[in-house]
Design a protein around this motif. Structure first.
Motif, mmCIF file in Angstrom:
data_model
loop_
_atom_site.group_PDB
_atom_site.id
_atom_site.type_symbol
_atom_site.label_atom_id
_atom_site.label_comp_id
_atom_site.label_asym_id
_atom_site.label_seq_id
_atom_site.Cartn_x
_atom_site.Cartn_y
_atom_site.Cartn_z
ATOM 1 N N VAL A 40 0.863 -1.188 0.000
ATOM 2 C CA VAL A 40 0.000 0.000 0.000
ATOM 3 C C VAL A 40 0.894 1.229 0.000
ATOM 4 O O VAL A 40 1.544 1.549 0.998
ATOM 5 C CB VAL A 40 -0.922 0.003 1.244
ATOM 6 C CG1 VAL A 40 -1.789 1.249 1.267
ATOM 7 C CG2 VAL A 40 -1.793 -1.261 1.266
ATOM 8 N N CYS A 41 0.954 1.897 -1.149
ATOM 9 C CA CYS A 41 1.812 3.070 -1.329
ATOM 10 C C CYS A 41 0.992 4.333 -1.073
ATOM 11 O O CYS A 41 -0.203 4.367 -1.360
ATOM 12 C CB CYS A 41 2.341 3.064 -2.769
ATOM 13 S SG CYS A 41 3.443 4.436 -3.151
ATOM 14 N N HIS A 42 1.664 5.368 -0.559
ATOM 15 C CA HIS A 42 0.929 6.627 -0.353
ATOM 16 C C HIS A 42 0.390 7.166 -1.681
ATOM 17 O O HIS A 42 -0.604 7.884 -1.719
ATOM 18 C CB HIS A 42 1.821 7.658 0.352
ATOM 19 C CG HIS A 42 1.039 8.653 1.154
ATOM 20 N ND1 HIS A 42 1.121 8.762 2.525
ATOM 21 C CD2 HIS A 42 0.135 9.582 0.768
ATOM 22 C CE1 HIS A 42 0.302 9.721 2.941
ATOM 23 N NE2 HIS A 42 -0.305 10.237 1.888
ATOM 24 N N LEU A 157 8.862 -3.199 -5.142
ATOM 25 C CA LEU A 157 8.476 -2.845 -6.510
ATOM 26 C C LEU A 157 8.173 -1.354 -6.694
ATOM 27 O O LEU A 157 8.194 -0.863 -7.811
ATOM 28 C CB LEU A 157 7.251 -3.662 -6.942
ATOM 29 C CG LEU A 157 7.449 -5.070 -7.522
ATOM 30 C CD1 LEU A 157 8.571 -5.140 -8.538
ATOM 31 C CD2 LEU A 157 7.644 -6.123 -6.475
ATOM 32 N N CYS A 158 7.864 -0.649 -5.587
ATOM 33 C CA CYS A 158 7.761 0.821 -5.718
ATOM 34 C C CYS A 158 8.649 1.502 -4.675
ATOM 35 O O CYS A 158 9.601 2.177 -5.020
ATOM 36 C CB CYS A 158 6.325 1.327 -5.623
ATOM 37 S SG CYS A 158 6.270 3.136 -5.652
ATOM 38 N N ALA A 159 8.366 1.290 -3.383
ATOM 39 C CA ALA A 159 9.167 1.960 -2.346
ATOM 40 C C ALA A 159 10.649 1.612 -2.510
ATOM 41 O O ALA A 159 11.519 2.470 -2.330
ATOM 42 C CB ALA A 159 8.683 1.548 -0.956
ATOM 43 N N TYR A 337 6.487 -0.599 8.390
ATOM 44 C CA TYR A 337 6.723 0.648 7.688
ATOM 45 C C TYR A 337 6.105 0.585 6.300
ATOM 46 O O TYR A 337 6.306 1.470 5.497
ATOM 47 C CB TYR A 337 8.224 0.968 7.691
ATOM 48 C CG TYR A 337 8.567 1.634 9.034
ATOM 49 C CD1 TYR A 337 8.434 3.009 9.178
ATOM 50 C CD2 TYR A 337 8.893 0.895 10.153
ATOM 51 C CE1 TYR A 337 8.674 3.619 10.398
ATOM 52 C CE2 TYR A 337 9.117 1.512 11.378
ATOM 53 C CZ TYR A 337 9.010 2.865 11.488
ATOM 54 O OH TYR A 337 9.212 3.469 12.703
ATOM 55 N N ARG A 338 5.363 -0.493 6.059
ATOM 56 C CA ARG A 338 4.558 -0.591 4.853
ATOM 57 C C ARG A 338 3.401 -1.532 5.135
ATOM 58 O O ARG A 338 3.623 -2.640 5.645
ATOM 59 C CB ARG A 338 5.395 -1.188 3.703
ATOM 60 C CG ARG A 338 4.809 -0.990 2.306
ATOM 61 C CD ARG A 338 4.636 0.436 1.965
ATOM 62 N NE ARG A 338 4.917 0.784 0.584
ATOM 63 C CZ ARG A 338 4.893 2.053 0.161
ATOM 64 N NH1 ARG A 338 4.613 3.050 0.989
ATOM 65 N NH2 ARG A 338 5.157 2.330 -1.100
ATOM 66 N N PHE A 339 2.186 -1.094 4.829
ATOM 67 C CA PHE A 339 1.070 -2.030 4.872
ATOM 68 C C PHE A 339 1.131 -2.882 3.614
ATOM 69 O O PHE A 339 1.394 -2.365 2.516
ATOM 70 C CB PHE A 339 -0.262 -1.284 4.920
ATOM 71 C CG PHE A 339 -0.479 -0.524 6.198
ATOM 72 C CD1 PHE A 339 -0.709 -1.203 7.394
ATOM 73 C CD2 PHE A 339 -0.446 0.866 6.226
ATOM 74 C CE1 PHE A 339 -0.897 -0.513 8.586
ATOM 75 C CE2 PHE A 339 -0.640 1.566 7.414
ATOM 76 C CZ PHE A 339 -0.861 0.878 8.590
HETATM 77 ZN ZN ZN Z 1 4.180 3.723 -5.145
#
Ligand code: ZN
Ligand code: NAP
Ligand code: ZN
Length: 346
Positions: A40-42, A157-159, A337-339
């Motif tokens: 879950v990215c901001h 994959l993103c963070a 630190y990441r859902f």
């Molecule tokens: Zn992202």
């Protein structure tokens, strides 16, 4: 068409809710994988609320996607059924422009196609990873080592790539003092990579309770940004600041913490423009730069680096029905630190 189910926002004002939709039938170069976990990215929250403009609804967010390959097109060479696969923020680009040829598909001159909130080459809006299955061209699917915890690998994959890429580009490493501004999903990965690359890492955070975690993640120092005395004691200290803050903030305050020729790297995307004072740049010949995720070759390089160095994200696994509770905590900076969504709960 392939039936799929996910959680979608029907408008910028509505909550995510279950939604049935379709994935395309596989083209010869397509890979279909069933999604096990999605970070879950901001950016998911910015986009379902249409904070960046131009949002396309209905929208299934999610671009930190991992799972197992269940079908491959007739010409697919890179993957076979049963492989572990991942997809990040991109699912297509032209592959012929200078930037694509340089492996920087995120800057495709003919427009990259985002994993969601984007229009695919077939004219159909793309839909992301808060769903059970996805079909992606093999060029945009990544291999993930089975040495890595799969749920912890999803946020890479993103963070992961968003912080790995600028640190590599600006060659941050031994002998450098790196400050990571904001200890959330991106920030905690930046700490891990900064430490792995040999930099002296300081976390600049507005949350006093994160100091112990920052040290556990490998940070050498912690500065509480709400404390003026701590902030002014850090003036002129850093070679680089990696700014991951998602909300409006005064970057002039932080640029004062850079040494001569220091570089402030923006990766956070607040919904309103930065206000930059020219003195923040000219006093000390400083640079203000930015970076957007990373291209496919570098994303694979980052995943391989993580497998070799046993790096994954610190995660809190959630049931998909709790996604709004997770967003509420994210808005308060309360992410540890990441859902990561367990899609078995869909
Ligand atoms: Zn992202
Ligand atoms: P996140 O997990 O919510 O972390 C953001 C952190 O920023 C928070 O944990 C908090 O850290 C700090 N923060 C939040 N509000 C603040 C405020 N008002 N003042 C000061 N600090 C504040 O978010 P994320 O998923 O890491 O994403 C961060 C940003 O990067 C988002 O804007 C996202 O859209 C963007 N992003 C950009 C790219 C790219 O390619 N450039 C890729 C992915 C995401 P502390 O508690 O430590 O202060
Ligand atoms: Zn291109």
């Amino acid at each position: 068409m392939i039936p799929a189910k996910g959680y979608a926002a029907q408008s910028a004002q509505t909550d995510l809710a279950p939604w049935d939709f379709e994935r395309r039938e596989l083209n010869p170069h397509d890979v279909q994988f069933d999604i096990q976990y999605c970070g879950v990215c901001h950016s998911d929250l910015h986009q379902i609320r249409d904070e960046w403009g131009g949002a396309i609804f209905p929208m299934v967010p999610g671009h930190e996607i991992v799972g197992k390959v269940v079908a491959v097109g007739s010409h697919v060479k890179k993957f076979k059924v049963g492989d572990i696969a991942g997809t990040g923020c991109l699912v297509d680009s032209c592959r012929t422009c200078d930037n694509c040829k340089d492996g920087l598909e995120q800057f495709c001159l003919n427009g990259m196609v985002g994993t969601y909130n984007s229009i695919g080459k077939d004219g159909v809006p793309t839909q992301g990873g808060y769903s059970n299955t996805i079909v992606v061209h093999e060029d945009f699917v990544l291999h993930i080592s089975d040495k890595l915890d799969l749920a912890g690998a999803a946020p890479l994959l993103c963070a992961g790539i968003t912080t790995y890429s600028p640190l590599r580009h600006w060659k941050v490493g031994k002998g450098h003092k790196l400050a990571v501004l904001g200890l959330g999903g991106l920030g905690h990965m930046a700490v891990k990579f900064g430490v792995a690359f040999g930099a002296e890492v300081t976390v600049l955070s507005s949350s006093p309770e994160k100091e112990a975690d920052a040290k556990k993640l490998g940070a050498h120092q912690f500065v509480l940004t709400k404390d003026e005395a701590q902030l002014s004691a850090a003036r002129g200290r850093f070679d680089f600041i990696l700014d991951t803050v998602s909300a409006p903030h005064d970057i002039n305050l932080y640029m004062a913490l850079l040494r001569r020729d220091g570089v402030h790297i923006c990766v956070g995307v607040p919904p309103t423009p930065y206000q930059l004072n020219a003195f923040s740049l000219i006093g000390g010949r400083k640079s203000l730069v930015g970076s957007l995720i990373g291209g496919l070759p570098e994303t694979q390089e980052m995943l391989n680096f993580c497998a070799a160095n046993n790096i994954v994200s610190e995660i809190e696994m959630i049931d998909i029905k709790d996604i709004h509770k997770a967003y509420d905590r994210m808005l308060k900076g309360d992410v540890k630190y990441r859902f990561v969504i367990d899609l078995a709960t869909l």
